[in-house]
Design a protein around this motif. Structure first.
Motif, PDB file in Angstrom:
ATOM      1  N   HIS A 228      -3.144  -6.895 -16.304  1.00 19.41           N
ATOM      2  CA  HIS A 228      -4.584  -7.188 -16.177  1.00 19.41           C
ATOM      3  C   HIS A 228      -5.154  -5.895 -15.632  1.00 19.41           C
ATOM      4  O   HIS A 228      -4.796  -5.481 -14.515  1.00 19.41           O
ATOM      5  N   ILE A 229      -5.995  -5.242 -16.412  1.00 16.36           N
ATOM      6  CA  ILE A 229      -6.414  -3.895 -16.009  1.00 16.36           C
ATOM      7  C   ILE A 229      -6.868  -3.838 -14.562  1.00 16.36           C
ATOM      8  O   ILE A 229      -7.596  -4.717 -14.090  1.00 16.36           O
ATOM      9  N   HIS A 230      -6.418  -2.797 -13.871  1.00 12.54           N
ATOM     10  CA  HIS A 230      -6.838  -2.573 -12.488  1.00 12.54           C
ATOM     11  C   HIS A 230      -6.846  -1.081 -12.232  1.00 12.54           C
ATOM     12  O   HIS A 230      -6.005  -0.338 -12.761  1.00 12.54           O
ATOM     13  N   PHE A 231      -7.800  -0.664 -11.433  1.00 12.21           N
ATOM     14  CA  PHE A 231      -7.836   0.705 -10.946  1.00 12.21           C
ATOM     15  C   PHE A 231      -7.343   0.713  -9.517  1.00 12.21           C
ATOM     16  O   PHE A 231      -7.778  -0.105  -8.706  1.00 12.21           O
TER      17      PHE A 231
ATOM     18  N   PRO B  23       0.807  -1.232   0.000  1.00 12.26           N
ATOM     19  CA  PRO B  23       0.000   0.000   0.000  1.00 12.26           C
ATOM     20  C   PRO B  23       0.835   1.275   0.000  1.00 12.26           C
ATOM     21  O   PRO B  23       1.835   1.377   0.705  1.00 12.26           O
ATOM     22  N   GLN B  24       0.385   2.234  -0.821  1.00 11.95           N
ATOM     23  CA  GLN B  24       1.058   3.532  -0.954  1.00 11.95           C
ATOM     24  C   GLN B  24       0.284   4.646  -0.257  1.00 11.95           C
ATOM     25  O   GLN B  24       0.655   5.812  -0.362  1.00 11.95           O
ATOM     26  N   ALA B  25      -0.780   4.304   0.426  1.00 10.87           N
ATOM     27  CA  ALA B  25      -1.616   5.269   1.143  1.00 10.87           C
ATOM     28  C   ALA B  25      -2.388   4.474   2.209  1.00 10.87           C
ATOM     29  O   ALA B  25      -2.443   3.236   2.133  1.00 10.87           O
ATOM     30  N   PRO B  26      -2.969   5.170   3.196  1.00 10.55           N
ATOM     31  CA  PRO B  26      -3.726   4.444   4.228  1.00 10.55           C
ATOM     32  C   PRO B  26      -4.801   3.534   3.635  1.00 10.55           C
ATOM     33  O   PRO B  26      -5.051   2.452   4.156  1.00 10.55           O
ATOM     34  N   VAL B  27      -5.424   3.983   2.564  1.00  8.16           N
ATOM     35  CA  VAL B  27      -6.341   3.129   1.802  1.00  8.16           C
ATOM     36  C   VAL B  27      -5.736   2.926   0.421  1.00  8.16           C
ATOM     37  O   VAL B  27      -5.437   3.898  -0.276  1.00  8.16           O
ATOM     38  N   HIS B  28      -5.482   1.685   0.065  1.00  8.17           N
ATOM     39  CA  HIS B  28      -4.961   1.394  -1.287  1.00  8.17           C
ATOM     40  C   HIS B  28      -5.562   0.055  -1.724  1.00  8.17           C
ATOM     41  O   HIS B  28      -5.136  -1.018  -1.286  1.00  8.17           O
ATOM     42  N   VAL B  29      -6.566   0.181  -2.551  1.00  3.03           N
ATOM     43  CA  VAL B  29      -7.333  -0.993  -2.993  1.00  3.03           C
ATOM     44  C   VAL B  29      -7.300  -1.060  -4.518  1.00  3.03           C
ATOM     45  O   VAL B  29      -7.311  -0.024  -5.197  1.00  3.03           O
ATOM     46  N   LEU B  30      -7.228  -2.263  -5.040  1.00  2.00           N
ATOM     47  CA  LEU B  30      -7.253  -2.485  -6.485  1.00  2.00           C
ATOM     48  C   LEU B  30      -8.624  -3.018  -6.882  1.00  2.00           C
ATOM     49  O   LEU B  30      -9.190  -3.867  -6.182  1.00  2.00           O
ATOM     50  N   VAL B  31      -9.132  -2.508  -7.985  1.00  2.00           N
ATOM     51  CA  VAL B  31     -10.411  -2.992  -8.531  1.00  2.00           C
ATOM     52  C   VAL B  31     -10.146  -3.564  -9.912  1.00  2.00           C
ATOM     53  O   VAL B  31      -9.534  -2.892 -10.758  1.00  2.00           O
ATOM     54  N   ILE B  32     -10.598  -4.793 -10.122  1.00  2.00           N
ATOM     55  CA  ILE B  32     -10.364  -5.459 -11.416  1.00  2.00           C
ATOM     56  C   ILE B  32     -11.663  -6.065 -11.953  1.00  2.00           C
ATOM     57  O   ILE B  32     -12.542  -6.442 -11.179  1.00  2.00           O
ATOM     58  N   PRO B  33     -11.746  -6.172 -13.281  1.00  2.00           N
ATOM     59  CA  PRO B  33     -12.804  -7.019 -13.839  1.00  2.00           C
ATOM     60  C   PRO B  33     -12.331  -8.471 -13.723  1.00  2.00           C
ATOM     61  O   PRO B  33     -11.129  -8.743 -13.829  1.00  2.00           O
ATOM     62  N   LYS B  34     -13.259  -9.377 -13.472  1.00  2.00           N
ATOM     63  CA  LYS B  34     -12.859 -10.789 -13.349  1.00  2.00           C
ATOM     64  C   LYS B  34     -12.416 -11.337 -14.704  1.00  2.00           C
ATOM     65  O   LYS B  34     -11.562 -12.228 -14.771  1.00  2.00           O
ATOM     66  N   GLU B  35     -12.976 -10.800 -15.758  1.00  2.00           N
ATOM     67  CA  GLU B  35     -12.534 -11.191 -17.100  1.00  2.00           C
ATOM     68  C   GLU B  35     -11.208 -10.505 -17.405  1.00  2.00           C
ATOM     69  O   GLU B  35     -11.000  -9.338 -17.020  1.00  2.00           O
ATOM     70  N   HIS B  36     -10.318 -11.213 -18.097  1.00  2.00           N
ATOM     71  CA  HIS B  36      -8.995 -10.649 -18.370  1.00  2.00           C
ATOM     72  C   HIS B  36      -9.026  -9.660 -19.536  1.00  2.00           C
ATOM     73  O   HIS B  36      -9.387 -10.013 -20.652  1.00  2.00           O
ATOM     74  N   PHE B  37      -8.623  -8.423 -19.242  1.00  2.00           N
ATOM     75  CA  PHE B  37      -8.309  -7.431 -20.278  1.00  2.00           C
ATOM     76  C   PHE B  37      -6.953  -6.860 -19.888  1.00  2.00           C
ATOM     77  O   PHE B  37      -6.710  -6.611 -18.705  1.00  2.00           O
ATOM     78  N   LYS B  38      -6.094  -6.656 -20.871  1.00  2.00           N
ATOM     79  CA  LYS B  38      -4.713  -6.277 -20.573  1.00  2.00           C
ATOM     80  C   LYS B  38      -4.616  -4.903 -19.898  1.00  2.00           C
ATOM     81  O   LYS B  38      -3.891  -4.729 -18.920  1.00  2.00           O
ATOM     82  N   SER B  39      -5.318  -3.942 -20.431  1.00  2.00           N
ATOM     83  CA  SER B  39      -5.235  -2.585 -19.870  1.00  2.00           C
ATOM     84  C   SER B  39      -6.502  -1.830 -20.251  1.00  2.00           C
ATOM     85  O   SER B  39      -7.382  -2.350 -20.945  1.00  2.00           O
ATOM     86  N   PHE B  40      -6.545  -0.592 -19.818  1.00  2.00           N
ATOM     87  CA  PHE B  40      -7.665   0.292 -20.164  1.00  2.00           C
ATOM     88  C   PHE B  40      -7.873   0.353 -21.677  1.00  2.00           C
ATOM     89  O   PHE B  40      -8.999   0.473 -22.161  1.00  2.00           O
ATOM     90  N   ASN B  41      -6.795   0.242 -22.435  1.00  2.00           N
ATOM     91  CA  ASN B  41      -6.900   0.316 -23.903  1.00  2.00           C
ATOM     92  C   ASN B  41      -7.764  -0.795 -24.472  1.00  2.00           C
ATOM     93  O   ASN B  41      -8.395  -0.619 -25.518  1.00  2.00           O
ATOM     94  N   GLU B  42      -7.763  -1.947 -23.814  1.00  2.00           N
ATOM     95  CA  GLU B  42      -8.515  -3.097 -24.329  1.00  2.00           C
ATOM     96  C   GLU B  42      -9.890  -3.224 -23.667  1.00  2.00           C
ATOM     97  O   GLU B  42     -10.676  -4.100 -24.036  1.00  2.00           O
ATOM     98  N   LEU B  43     -10.178  -2.408 -22.677  1.00  2.00           N
ATOM     99  CA  LEU B  43     -11.418  -2.564 -21.897  1.00  2.00           C
ATOM    100  C   LEU B  43     -12.613  -2.014 -22.676  1.00  2.00           C
ATOM    101  O   LEU B  43     -12.641  -0.831 -23.014  1.00  2.00           O
ATOM    102  N   PRO B  44     -13.611  -2.845 -22.971  1.00  2.00           N
ATOM    103  CA  PRO B  44     -14.788  -2.337 -23.687  1.00  2.00           C
ATOM    104  C   PRO B  44     -15.514  -1.260 -22.866  1.00  2.00           C
ATOM    105  O   PRO B  44     -15.573  -1.342 -21.630  1.00  2.00           O
TER     106      PRO B  44
END
Ligand code: AMP
Length: 121
Positions: A95-98, A33-54
């Motif tokens: 694998h795209i993550h926010f 973690p880089q902050a007190p709250v640091h959470v990753l959000v992902i789609p369960k389906e694999h997309f490489k990055s934001f560029n590939e995310l429908p």
């Protein structure tokens, strides 16, 4: 994707500290973690990055991210939402993550060529 670390987390082959999930998306705490709250959000389906995310997946993911931010109690005070894309963007896991970062007032660095994207959190 067989050797994708986040696909393995989705399948339960690698442990994660889950915040919440539904049939399409998963939120879990970042292992470094880089902050007190640091959470990753992902789609369960694999997309490489934001560029590939429908766009329609992004639309659903937006609502999920807001729900996660509420659950983490950062929604009202504010938070930072980041997705790194590709080599120059500093993406380490393809694998795209926010990243949801918050829980304190975050600093903001300069996006110079030699800056580590992680120092901008
Ligand atoms: P990025 O550089 O945007 O691809 O971010 C990848 C993030 O994944 C980093 O913040 C890592 O700390 C995080 N990470 C890597 N492996 C794991 C894991 N097994 N569980 C949770 N977070 C992880």
């Amino acid at each position: 994707m067989d050797n994708c670390i986040f696909c393995k987390i989705v399948k339960g082959e690698i442990p994660s500290n889950k915040v919440c999930e539904n049939e399409k998306f998963l939120a879990f705490h970042d292992i470094n973690p880089q902050a007190p709250v640091h959470v990753l959000v992902i789609p369960k389906e694999h997309f490489k990055s934001f560029n590939e995310l429908p766009a329609e997946v992004m639309a659903e993911m937006s609502n999920f991210i807001k729900d996660v931010a509420k659950k983490l109690s950062v929604y009202e005070n504010g938070y930072r939402l980041i997705t790194n894309i590709g080599n120059d963007g500093g993406q380490e896991v393809p694998h795209i993550h926010f990243h949801i970062l918050g829980g304190t007032k975050l600093s903001w660095g300069k996006a110079t060529a030699d800056a580590n994207p992680k120092d901008m959190f």
